[in-house]
Scaffold this active site. Structure first.
Site, short mmCIF file in Angstrom:
data_model
loop_
_atom_site.label_atom_id
_atom_site.label_comp_id
_atom_site.label_asym_id
_atom_site.label_seq_id
_atom_site.Cartn_x
_atom_site.Cartn_y
_atom_site.Cartn_z
N ASP A 101 0.86 -1.18 0.00
CA ASP A 101 0.00 0.00 0.00
C ASP A 101 0.90 1.23 0.00
O ASP A 101 2.10 1.13 0.29
CB ASP A 101 -0.92 0.00 1.23
CG ASP A 101 -2.22 0.77 0.99
OD1 ASP A 101 -2.35 1.43 -0.05
OD2 ASP A 101 -3.09 0.69 1.87
N ASP A 102 0.32 2.37 -0.34
CA ASP A 102 1.10 3.60 -0.33
C ASP A 102 1.35 4.09 1.09
O ASP A 102 2.42 4.58 1.41
CB ASP A 102 0.43 4.70 -1.17
CG ASP A 102 -0.99 5.03 -0.72
OD1 ASP A 102 -1.58 4.30 0.11
OD2 ASP A 102 -1.55 6.02 -1.25
N ASP A 105 -2.14 4.20 7.66
CA ASP A 105 -2.56 5.34 8.47
C ASP A 105 -3.00 4.84 9.85
O ASP A 105 -2.23 4.84 10.80
CB ASP A 105 -3.67 6.08 7.73
CG ASP A 105 -4.04 7.40 8.38
OD1 ASP A 105 -3.84 7.56 9.60
OD2 ASP A 105 -4.56 8.29 7.68
#
Length: 168
Positions: A101-102, A105
């Site tokens: 994933d980028d 969070d």
């Protein structure tokens, strides 16, 4: 966290590419990987770069919607599951699968995918403290209250000189 956060972390295409290659360098020692599962949409670009660098040809996606607007992270929904052939790898545990994933969070998205592939190797280009325990490899950590501006969310715009701006 929202785009109005005073802690902005803008990332250019060049920087993102360099960071993805740095992620690939770190992942090279953790492999080999039979397949990559990218978490869409943010994981698409880093997955392509890492797949090239590590010569992985089998690429799958899992589609999870989380940010329904820029102010609130809504309920997570799996829009597209991982293909059964990929889920079957590693005796059905995900061993030998790289999940990309980028950004991690809150870690909520990673947890959903981790439940699908418990023994997969999880990687993100960027990590925030709340999501960091759910991933195995990342490149850069930013504070929880930082908003990352990814290059695909940005456009070129005129910037007034400091003298003309609100600096005075």
């Amino acid at each position: 966290m929202s785009p109005t956060s005073p802690k902005a972390f803008p990332v250019s295409w060049d920087q993102f590419h360099r960071d993805c290659r740095a992620l690939a360098w770190r992942l090279a020692a953790a492999g080999p990987f039979e397949a990559i599962v990218c978490i869409t949409r943010g994981g698409l670009v880093p997955a392509a770069i890492v797949a090239r660098e590590l010569d992985v040809r089998l690429i799958e996606s899992v589609c999870i919607a989380s940010y329904h607007d820029y102010k609130n992270q809504g309920e997570l929904r799996v829009l597209k599951d991982i293909a059964p052939a990929i889920k079957a790898l590693g005796d059905g545990t995900g061993k030998g699968v790289l999940v990309i994933d980028d950004l991690t969070d809150t870690g909520k998205t990673a947890k959903i995918v981790r439940d699908m592939l418990p023994n997969a190797h999880f990687a993100a280009v960027y990590a925030k403290p709340a999501g960091r325990p759910l991933i195995d490899t990342f490149v850069t950590e930013v504070s929880q209250d930082t908003w990352i501006y990814f290059p695909w969310d940005m456009g070129l715009a005129y910037q007034a000189p400091i003298r003309e701006g609100s600096a005075g």
